[in-house]
Design a protein around this motif. Structure first.
Motif, mmCIF file in Angstrom:
data_model
loop_
_atom_site.group_PDB
_atom_site.id
_atom_site.type_symbol
_atom_site.label_atom_id
_atom_site.label_comp_id
_atom_site.label_asym_id
_atom_site.label_seq_id
_atom_site.Cartn_x
_atom_site.Cartn_y
_atom_site.Cartn_z
ATOM 1 N N TRP A 264 0.841 -1.194 0.000
ATOM 2 C CA TRP A 264 0.000 0.000 0.000
ATOM 3 C C TRP A 264 0.879 1.248 0.000
ATOM 4 O O TRP A 264 2.031 1.208 0.426
ATOM 5 N N PHE A 265 0.279 2.342 -0.477
ATOM 6 C CA PHE A 265 1.006 3.610 -0.611
ATOM 7 C C PHE A 265 0.114 4.743 -0.118
ATOM 8 O O PHE A 265 -1.070 4.806 -0.458
ATOM 9 N N GLY A 266 0.699 5.641 0.675
ATOM 10 C CA GLY A 266 -0.032 6.835 1.077
ATOM 11 C C GLY A 266 -0.229 7.769 -0.099
ATOM 12 O O GLY A 266 0.655 7.925 -0.945
ATOM 13 N N LEU A 267 -1.403 8.374 -0.159
ATOM 14 C CA LEU A 267 -1.717 9.345 -1.214
ATOM 15 C C LEU A 267 -1.774 10.768 -0.670
ATOM 16 O O LEU A 267 -1.447 11.721 -1.375
ATOM 17 N N THR A 268 -2.229 10.900 0.568
ATOM 18 C CA THR A 268 -2.262 12.202 1.236
ATOM 19 C C THR A 268 -1.974 11.956 2.709
ATOM 20 O O THR A 268 -2.092 10.837 3.205
ATOM 21 N N THR A 269 -1.597 13.014 3.403
ATOM 22 C CA THR A 269 -1.438 12.905 4.847
ATOM 23 C C THR A 269 -2.341 13.909 5.530
ATOM 24 O O THR A 269 -2.756 14.914 4.947
ATOM 25 N N ARG A 270 -2.645 13.594 6.776
ATOM 26 C CA ARG A 270 -3.381 14.496 7.646
ATOM 27 C C ARG A 270 -2.781 14.357 9.038
ATOM 28 O O ARG A 270 -2.372 13.248 9.425
ATOM 29 N N ALA A 271 -2.681 15.448 9.769
ATOM 30 C CA ALA A 271 -2.107 15.394 11.106
ATOM 31 C C ALA A 271 -3.219 15.180 12.130
ATOM 32 O O ALA A 271 -4.331 15.680 11.977
ATOM 33 N N ARG A 272 -2.905 14.399 13.170
ATOM 34 C CA ARG A 272 -3.824 14.222 14.297
ATOM 35 C C ARG A 272 -3.454 15.283 15.310
ATOM 36 O O ARG A 272 -2.455 15.180 16.026
ATOM 37 N N ILE A 273 -4.267 16.341 15.355
ATOM 38 C CA ILE A 273 -3.893 17.539 16.095
ATOM 39 C C ILE A 273 -4.854 17.760 17.266
ATOM 40 O O ILE A 273 -5.773 16.975 17.515
ATOM 41 N N VAL A 274 -4.617 18.834 17.999
ATOM 42 C CA VAL A 274 -5.509 19.259 19.076
ATOM 43 C C VAL A 274 -6.247 20.503 18.627
ATOM 44 O O VAL A 274 -5.646 21.461 18.139
ATOM 45 N N TYR A 275 -7.571 20.449 18.768
ATOM 46 C CA TYR A 275 -8.387 21.651 18.631
ATOM 47 C C TYR A 275 -8.519 22.261 20.024
ATOM 48 O O TYR A 275 -8.949 21.589 20.966
ATOM 49 N N ALA A 276 -8.144 23.525 20.166
ATOM 50 C CA ALA A 276 -8.126 24.165 21.483
ATOM 51 C C ALA A 276 -8.984 25.433 21.478
ATOM 52 O O ALA A 276 -8.914 26.241 20.545
ATOM 53 N N SER A 277 -9.781 25.606 22.508
ATOM 54 C CA SER A 277 -10.635 26.782 22.633
ATOM 55 C C SER A 277 -9.799 28.055 22.620
ATOM 56 O O SER A 277 -8.815 28.181 23.358
ATOM 57 N N LYS A 278 -10.198 28.993 21.775
ATOM 58 C CA LYS A 278 -9.501 30.268 21.728
ATOM 59 C C LYS A 278 -9.689 31.061 23.018
ATOM 60 O O LYS A 278 -8.823 31.847 23.411
ATOM 61 N N GLU A 279 -10.818 30.851 23.690
ATOM 62 C CA GLU A 279 -11.143 31.625 24.885
ATOM 63 C C GLU A 279 -10.549 31.037 26.156
ATOM 64 O O GLU A 279 -10.194 31.779 27.086
ATOM 65 N N ARG A 280 -10.430 29.684 26.216
ATOM 66 C CA ARG A 280 -10.138 29.048 27.502
ATOM 67 C C ARG A 280 -8.809 28.293 27.551
ATOM 68 O O ARG A 280 -8.460 27.729 28.590
ATOM 69 N N VAL A 281 -8.073 28.283 26.446
ATOM 70 C CA VAL A 281 -6.787 27.597 26.420
ATOM 71 C C VAL A 281 -5.712 28.588 25.968
ATOM 72 O O VAL A 281 -5.803 29.159 24.877
ATOM 73 N N ALA A 282 -4.712 28.778 26.811
ATOM 74 C CA ALA A 282 -3.653 29.728 26.499
ATOM 75 C C ALA A 282 -2.689 29.141 25.478
ATOM 76 O O ALA A 282 -2.521 27.920 25.377
ATOM 77 N N GLU A 283 -2.050 30.010 24.709
ATOM 78 C CA GLU A 283 -1.044 29.566 23.751
ATOM 79 C C GLU A 283 0.089 28.855 24.482
ATOM 80 O O GLU A 283 0.588 29.321 25.498
ATOM 81 N N GLY A 284 0.463 27.689 23.990
ATOM 82 C CA GLY A 284 1.535 26.922 24.602
ATOM 83 C C GLY A 284 1.097 26.072 25.773
ATOM 84 O O GLY A 284 1.925 25.403 26.408
ATOM 85 N N GLU A 285 -0.205 26.052 26.079
ATOM 86 C CA GLU A 285 -0.682 25.281 27.228
ATOM 87 C C GLU A 285 -0.640 23.776 26.958
ATOM 88 O O GLU A 285 -0.510 22.977 27.877
ATOM 89 N N VAL A 286 -0.781 23.387 25.695
ATOM 90 C CA VAL A 286 -0.636 21.980 25.322
ATOM 91 C C VAL A 286 0.395 21.903 24.198
ATOM 92 O O VAL A 286 0.274 22.600 23.191
ATOM 93 N N THR A 287 1.402 21.081 24.383
ATOM 94 C CA THR A 287 2.468 20.989 23.383
ATOM 95 C C THR A 287 2.757 19.560 22.955
ATOM 96 O O THR A 287 3.304 19.340 21.882
ATOM 97 N N THR A 288 2.429 18.572 23.796
ATOM 98 C CA THR A 288 2.719 17.179 23.464
ATOM 99 C C THR A 288 1.472 16.323 23.639
ATOM 100 O O THR A 288 0.535 16.691 24.353
ATOM 101 N N TYR A 289 1.483 15.160 22.990
ATOM 102 C CA TYR A 289 0.396 14.198 23.196
ATOM 103 C C TYR A 289 0.427 13.687 24.632
ATOM 104 O O TYR A 289 -0.627 13.412 25.227
#
Length: 332
Positions: free
Chosen positions: A112-137
């Motif tokens: 099998w061969f990958g055709l596209t990639t997508r990242a498994r990321i974190v969606y973080a509230s703009k109001e309640r999560v500060a920048e840099g508050e989550v950095t690792t899984y």
């Protein structure tokens, strides 16, 4: 007799050649593939017939056996790609054109061969999560997130693959503890899909969630879901000592392919520049080819370093990952 023979041969050569075709069994909705298959047909004259097989792909291919009309299997997630390979319903492909796919994004045995990639990321509230508050899984298991995390079921393929990646980096004991930590931090029982979690953040039910990057593009294009999307930031977490987990949509050549030559042409087309540009613009995914730039929207989400762990290695660990998820009764 000679005249009759010549007439027969001339008649045979006058018969129109059979039109070439490729039959695709796809986990992805046909409308997502249509821009690609239309472009391929225009370029080659080869017809593409797509059958949407949402469930039971392996069972169907096994039941059809050597009589299967399927030429290609197109699916999402390394877990599903590994499943069809392990079931013996694919065959290896040798083609220099496919070397454009990085080794980490293709099967070690070229099934099998990958055709596209997508990242498994974190969606973080703009109001309640500060920048840099989550950095690792690994951060997701920190008690500071207690009552603040939403997620789709962890038995879903996307989260099984993420867990398998964690397992590859840290081993079973740490991975089990990580799963238990995230479960303890949940705001509610896992349910729904990735977009449902963003809706929950927008509604104030939780502060962060896991999701695939391309859902952001889909939400922004939807009148109702646009508000959800605009309520969150995309954060690219990494593994300790690694990068951001990426998964793939991919393709495999069916073991009983009746139109193998035409099928190979389609695989090669899908990793070529034209198809990779279509993927980038219409599906909000990352091209596997270094020759093709990301779309303007996808580029706006920021840069990240993909984890270097081979997806073949991650795929091999998925049964153990699922066992650990079930041991902690994550979705219960």
């Amino acid at each position: 007799m000679r005249t009759l023979l010549l007439a027969s041969l001339m008649g045979a050569t006058a018969l129109p050649a059979l039109a070439e075709e490729v039959n695709v069994y796809s986990h992805r909705q046909p409308e997502l593939l249509k821009p690609l298959t239309d472009a391929f047909t225009e370029a080659t004259g080869i017809t593409v017939n797509t059958a949407y097989v949402d469930k039971g792909m392996v069972e169907r291919l096994k039941a059809e056996g050597d009589r299967s009309p399927a030429d290609l299997i197109m699916t999402v997630d390394v877990a599903r790609l590994g499943e069809v390979k392990d079931a013996g319903v694919t065959q290896p492909v040798e083609s220099e054109a496919l070397n454009v796919v990085p080794e980490a994004l293709r099967d070690a045995d070229r099934n099998w061969f990958g055709l596209t990639t997508r990242a498994r990321i974190v969606y973080a509230s703009k109001e309640r999560v500060a920048e840099g508050e989550v950095t690792t899984y690994e951060d997701l298991a920190d008690p500071k997130w207690k009552g603040r995390i939403c997620t789709r079921p962890f038995t879903h393929d996307y989260n099984v693959a993420l867990t398998a990646a964690h397992l590859a980096h840290h081993g079973p004991e740490e991975t089990k503890a990580w799963l238990e930590g995230i479960k303890a931090n949940l705001a509610k029982q896992p349910e729904g899909g990735d977009r449902d979690q963003v809706k929950a953040i927008w509604a104030g039910e939780c502060d962060i969630s896991l999701g695939n990057t391309y859902y952001m593009g889909q939400m922004l294009a939807d009148d109702e879901q646009k508000d959800w999307a605009e309520s969150v930031d995309i954060v690219f977490p990494v593994f300790d000592g690694g990068g951001t987990h990426v998964n793939v949509s991919g393709v495999a050549l069916a073991a009983a392919s009746p139109n193998k030559d035409a099928a190979l042409k389609l695989i090669e087309f899908l990793v070529g520049d034209e198809a990779q540009k279509i993927y980038a613009e219409t599906n909000h995914e990352f091209p596997v080819s270094d020759h093709v730039e990301r779309s303007e929207l996808v580029t706006s989400w920021g840069e990240f370093t993909p984890d270097a762990m081979s997806l073949s290695e991650i795929s091999a660990l998925r049964p153990e990952a699922l066992t650990l998820i079930e041991e902690v009764n994550f979705d219960g």
